[in-house]
Design an enzyme around this catalytic site. Structure first.
Site, PDB file in Angstrom:
ATOM      1  N   CYS A   2       9.970  14.550  -4.142  1.00 32.94           N
ATOM      2  CA  CYS A   2      10.879  15.149  -5.071  1.00 32.94           C
ATOM      3  C   CYS A   2      11.892  14.387  -5.837  1.00 32.94           C
ATOM      4  O   CYS A   2      12.009  13.404  -5.331  1.00 32.94           O
ATOM      5  CB  CYS A   2      11.432  16.410  -4.541  1.00 32.94           C
ATOM      6  SG  CYS A   2      10.208  17.366  -3.269  1.00 32.94           S
ATOM      7  N   TRP A  73       7.514  17.931  -5.006  1.00 29.53           N
ATOM      8  CA  TRP A  73       6.031  17.455  -4.362  1.00 29.53           C
ATOM      9  C   TRP A  73       6.000  18.304  -3.265  1.00 29.53           C
ATOM     10  O   TRP A  73       6.588  18.008  -2.394  1.00 29.53           O
ATOM     11  CB  TRP A  73       6.519  15.833  -4.028  1.00 29.53           C
ATOM     12  CG  TRP A  73       5.325  15.123  -3.310  1.00 29.53           C
ATOM     13  CD1 TRP A  73       5.279  15.072  -1.886  1.00 29.53           C
ATOM     14  CD2 TRP A  73       4.591  14.264  -3.813  1.00 29.53           C
ATOM     15  NE1 TRP A  73       4.120  14.201  -1.776  1.00 29.53           N
ATOM     16  CE2 TRP A  73       3.788  13.735  -2.773  1.00 29.53           C
ATOM     17  CE3 TRP A  73       4.086  14.077  -5.085  1.00 29.53           C
ATOM     18  CZ2 TRP A  73       2.793  12.676  -2.660  1.00 29.53           C
ATOM     19  CZ3 TRP A  73       2.910  12.790  -5.122  1.00 29.53           C
ATOM     20  CH2 TRP A  73       2.326  12.307  -4.112  1.00 29.53           C
ATOM     21  N   ASN A  99      15.342  18.092  -1.688  1.00 25.79           N
ATOM     22  CA  ASN A  99      14.419  17.071  -1.579  1.00 25.79           C
ATOM     23  C   ASN A  99      14.257  16.569  -0.027  1.00 25.79           C
ATOM     24  O   ASN A  99      15.344  15.933   0.411  1.00 25.79           O
ATOM     25  CB  ASN A  99      14.921  15.919  -2.379  1.00 25.79           C
ATOM     26  CG  ASN A  99      13.835  14.830  -2.348  1.00 25.79           C
ATOM     27  OD1 ASN A  99      12.950  14.633  -1.650  1.00 25.79           O
ATOM     28  ND2 ASN A  99      14.426  13.385  -3.067  1.00 25.79           N
ATOM     29  N   GLY A 100      13.523  16.775   0.621  1.00 26.40           N
ATOM     30  CA  GLY A 100      13.024  16.610   2.118  1.00 26.40           C
ATOM     31  C   GLY A 100      12.377  17.528   2.723  1.00 26.40           C
ATOM     32  O   GLY A 100      12.011  18.811   2.181  1.00 26.40           O
ATOM     33  N   LYS A 484      -5.731  -8.106  -0.176  1.00 24.04           N
ATOM     34  CA  LYS A 484      -4.397  -8.057  -1.004  1.00 24.04           C
ATOM     35  C   LYS A 484      -4.415  -9.516  -1.748  1.00 24.04           C
ATOM     36  O   LYS A 484      -3.988  -9.505  -3.135  1.00 24.04           O
ATOM     37  CB  LYS A 484      -3.121  -8.091  -0.374  1.00 24.04           C
ATOM     38  CG  LYS A 484      -2.830  -6.604   0.165  1.00 24.04           C
ATOM     39  CD  LYS A 484      -2.120  -5.850  -0.717  1.00 24.04           C
ATOM     40  CE  LYS A 484      -3.004  -4.870  -1.261  1.00 24.04           C
ATOM     41  NZ  LYS A 484      -3.781  -3.814  -0.524  1.00 24.04           N
ATOM     42  N   GLU A 487      -6.956  -9.617  -4.749  1.00 23.81           N
ATOM     43  CA  GLU A 487      -6.648  -8.549  -5.660  1.00 23.81           C
ATOM     44  C   GLU A 487      -5.720  -8.935  -6.681  1.00 23.81           C
ATOM     45  O   GLU A 487      -5.428  -8.775  -7.964  1.00 23.81           O
ATOM     46  CB  GLU A 487      -6.274  -7.145  -4.829  1.00 23.81           C
ATOM     47  CG  GLU A 487      -6.184  -5.968  -5.627  1.00 23.81           C
ATOM     48  CD  GLU A 487      -6.044  -4.948  -4.518  1.00 23.81           C
ATOM     49  OE1 GLU A 487      -5.407  -5.044  -3.503  1.00 23.81           O
ATOM     50  OE2 GLU A 487      -6.103  -3.629  -4.931  1.00 23.81           O
ATOM     51  N   HIS A 503     -19.462 -19.788  13.789  1.00 21.01           N
ATOM     52  CA  HIS A 503     -20.824 -19.230  13.617  1.00 21.01           C
ATOM     53  C   HIS A 503     -21.413 -19.456  12.081  1.00 21.01           C
ATOM     54  O   HIS A 503     -22.630 -19.126  11.582  1.00 21.01           O
ATOM     55  CB  HIS A 503     -21.256 -18.073  14.046  1.00 21.01           C
ATOM     56  CG  HIS A 503     -21.184 -17.900  15.219  1.00 21.01           C
ATOM     57  ND1 HIS A 503     -22.070 -18.310  16.447  1.00 21.01           N
ATOM     58  CD2 HIS A 503     -20.281 -17.205  15.964  1.00 21.01           C
ATOM     59  CE1 HIS A 503     -21.713 -17.892  17.531  1.00 21.01           C
ATOM     60  NE2 HIS A 503     -20.396 -17.202  17.467  1.00 21.01           N
TER      61      HIS A 503
HETATM   62  O1  M6R Z   1      -6.972   6.239  -3.000  1.00 28.51           O
HETATM   63  P1  M6R Z   1      -7.854   5.395  -2.044  1.00 28.51           P
HETATM   64  O2  M6R Z   1      -6.882   5.039  -0.778  1.00 28.51           O
HETATM   65  O3  M6R Z   1      -8.909   6.332  -1.823  1.00 28.51           O
HETATM   66  O4  M6R Z   1      -8.163   4.225  -2.668  1.00 28.51           O
HETATM   67  C1  M6R Z   1      -9.295   3.337  -2.049  1.00 28.51           C
HETATM   68  C2  M6R Z   1      -9.190   2.062  -2.632  1.00 28.51           C
HETATM   69  O5  M6R Z   1      -9.693   1.935  -3.973  1.00 28.51           O
HETATM   70  C3  M6R Z   1      -8.036   1.133  -2.792  1.00 28.51           C
HETATM   71  O6  M6R Z   1      -7.048   1.011  -1.394  1.00 28.51           O
HETATM   72  C4  M6R Z   1      -7.982  -0.337  -3.260  1.00 28.51           C
HETATM   73  O7  M6R Z   1      -8.727  -0.830  -2.271  1.00 28.51           O
HETATM   74  C5  M6R Z   1      -6.528  -0.539  -3.481  1.00 28.51           C
HETATM   75  N1  M6R Z   1      -6.431  -1.503  -4.849  1.00 28.51           N
HETATM   76  C6  M6R Z   1      -6.244  -1.681  -2.533  1.00 28.51           C
HETATM   77  O8  M6R Z   1      -4.989  -2.421  -2.782  1.00 28.51           O
END
Ligand code: M6R
Length: 607
Positions: A2, A73, A99-100, A484, A487, A503
């Site tokens: 919120c 929210w 909020n909370g 991470k 990405e 392996h």
């Molecule tokens: O909203 P979701 O958790 O379902 O999303 C799943 C993945 O698309 C999401 O975790 C994606 O791998 C992220 N970009 C990772 O940082």
């Protein structure tokens, strides 16, 4: 989460409140509302986007120069007009935004109902307006103080009343609150960016403080009434920075929010004796005791979180568990029966692959439990049972704090299942509960050691390939660290169980190839060290994530990112943090767009 706004001064409050609420939109919300005072108090609110509220105001503009506003929210009750804030007591003289969560709301509601109260909403927040009205005896601040004493939980609350038409009273118990000091006008908000274009001078309200706000400024007191002397701070950030709370990127902000996310996800759910109360889970102990298997399905980071759940369900609860990528599970024609539970994990609750896999459960007569961050998301609507993660809106495409909340939610679920199946005894549950409650501090400690991560980032920033290894829970963290890194930094990286290296992949380990090793699982420590020696023998570089007390690793590693000693089962929570920071810093050093990495979307709504 919120958002709260408030204004008192010479201008019309309505447009200022709406403008502030718009600037708080990034926090996520499902309804909004304002209350404006002018002898009486006029409350206007609407489900959905702020434009719905604006349409109401355009038809019937409020007049008055004092007011409070809110973006909601949903936690208690669906996102509807009635449940939107502000909430008033039945007389309409006392109006509250909040909020909370009020943890003892049911007790308060029962008590008020027994005295004949009727409620206009399903929210815990409305009860606060009833309580303030009941406790009012000529002093609004005192009525708010008494209300706080009766309400357990963590929250921020802002109150206005026709009885004291020039004053707003606000309280902070953990949820954030700032006061903006203008020239003959005063602003109030959940965070600085909402009002930074009005003023650069702020009072940041601390936990358990009450603030009396008028057009002339603000007086802070402790909740017990002691005066607090606080100098305003002057903000130099620009507007874009301020939205990120002073951090350079949303990702860094969200990484740093993780201690609070842990607290929030645990709040009101975990008792010191290790028993848990999880609202939203409709099944009973008999159902849990009769379970033959748990399936976990998800994608990306949520899948990596599911791997932690899988290991805990198997190793600790002795309950067969399988985690499957959602896009694989949906077409795998899996053998799922009515005595099996399908857990679908998704931050957004809108990932098309995960939604499709989740639909398998009803087809096979199984229950589906959603672990999601978004109230009212499609996944939550499909679910038989829901466990909300309470991470708050995550803006950065790379998921960090939402992953953290998924881990915490699964620990809570494991305690619930373990108690019902008798596979976690009281002493163990108590120890885990203590460990969980200590996690925010541990994560803060890890965050304070960013220099160790920077040293590691320097070592890999120019690498072509990076490998991550670990065993058991460490392998799950290795996968998340690797995801991470690729990405954000666009570096090729791979994660594998430490035992798998020999392996095949060992063929790629040559002079200077970086291998990041996780060493938090003491029962397999020596075996992981064997893999480390295999890497060193080929000239590879070892970057380790290890406990403070691990001196052995210094013999082999080129650099170590330390985490405090803790229960191995909970270590993923701390061990993932340096890897999140590592990905962040490598991407920053390589000059990438951190919050919007190439080719990725926050919510993948296509299969
Ligand atoms: O909203 P979701 O958790 O379902 O999303 C799943 C993945 O698309 C999401 O975790 C994606 O791998 C992220 N970009 C990772 O940082």
């Amino acid at each position: 989460m919120c958002g709260i706004m408030g204004y008192v001064g010479p201008q019309q409050a309505g447009p200022i409140l709406i403008d502030g609420l718009r600037r708080l939109e990034y926090r996520g919300y499902d309804s909004s509302g304002i209350a404006v005072g002018n002898g009486t108090i006029r409350v206007q609110k609407a489900e959905g986007k702020i434009k719905n509220l604006e349409a109401l105001l355009a038809e019937d503009p409020p007049t008055g120069s004092i007011g409070i506003g809110h973006t909601r929210w949903a936690t208690h009750g669906a996102p509807t007009d009635a449940n939107a804030h502000p909430h008033a007591d039945p007389s309409g003289e006392f109006v509250v935004v909040h909020n909370g969560i009020i943890e003892n709301f049911q007790d308060i509601k029962d008590e008020l109902a027994a005295l004949g109260a009727e409620f206009a909403s399903e929210t815990d927040s409305e009860l606060l307006a009833h309580l303030v009205a009941r406790e009012y005896d000529g002093d609004l601040a005192e009525a708010v103080r008494k209300t706080v004493a009766l309400s357990q939980g963590a929250y921020a609350m802002v109150v206005m009343s026709t009885r004291e038409p020039d004053t707003i009273i606000a309280v902070r118990k953990i949820s954030p609150l700032v006061i903006g000091l203008g020239d003959g006008e005063t602003f109030l908000a959940s965070d600085i960016p909402a009002i930074l274009h009005h003023t650069r001078d702020f009072l940041v309200i601390e936990d358990d403080e009450l603030v009396i706000v008028t057009a002339d400024g603000a007086t802070i007191e402790t909740i017990s009434g002691e005066p607090v002397d606080r100098e305003p701070i002057h903000i130099d950030w620009d507007a874009a920075q301020s939205e990120k709370g002073g951090y350079e990127h949303f990702m860094l902000k969200e990484i740093n929010e993780q201690p609070d996310v842990i607290t929030e996800t645990l709040r009101g759910r975990l008792n010191a004796d290790g028993t848990v109360g999880l609202e939203g889970l409709e099944f009973d102990d008999d159902y849990i005791a009769g379970l033959d298997r748990v399936w976990i399905t998800a994608c990306g980071t949520a899948y990596n979180a599911g791997l932690i759940g899988q290991e805990i369900f198997r190793r600790v609860l002795r309950l067969p568990a399988n985690v499957e990528y959602a896009h694989e599970l949906r077409d795998a024609d899996p053998i799922i029966g009515p005595k099996e539970l399908l857990i679908a994990i998704s931050q957004s609750g809108e990932t098309a692959d995960t939604l499709a896999a989740a639909r398998i459960a009803p087809d096979h007569g199984a229950r589906m439990l959603a672990i999601t961050n978004v109230v009212g998301s499609t996944l939550s609507r499909y679910a038989d049972d829901i466990l909300y993660t309470r991470a708050g809106p995550e803006i950065s495409v790379a998921s960090t704090k939402a992953y953290m909340a998924m881990l915490i939610a699964q620990y809570l679920l494991a305690l619930r299942i373990g108690a019902a199946r008798g596979t976690v005894d009281e002493a163990h549950a108590r120890a885990v509960a203590l460990g969980l409650h200590q996690l925010p501090r541990a994560v803060r400690e890890v965050l304070s050691r960013e220099s160790e991560v920077l040293a590691a980032a320097e070592r890999i920033v120019d690498a072509d390939d990076v490998y991550f290894i670990g065993r058991g829970l460490d392998y799950a963290i290795a996968l998340e660290g690797s995801l991470k890194l690729k990405e954000l930094s666009y570096l090729h990286s791979e994660a594998m169980p430490a035992g798998e290296l020999k392996h095949g992949t060992l063929a790629l380990i040559t002079d200077g190839v970086p291998v990041i090793v996780l060493l938090t699982q003491r029962h397999v420590y020596n075996k992981t060290i064997s893999a480390v020696q295999e890497v060193k023998a080929r000239g590879g570089e070892i970057l380790a994530v290890a406990y403070d007390t691990d001196t052995e690793i210094e013999k082999y590693s080129d650099t170590v990112m330390r985490i405090p000693d803790m229960n191995d089962l909970l270590a993923p929570v701390a061990a993932v943090v340096p890897l999140q920071l590592l990905a962040y810093h490598v991407a920053r050093m390589r000059g990438h767009d951190i919050d919007q990495p190439r080719n990725l979307a926050k919510s993948v709504t296509v299969e």
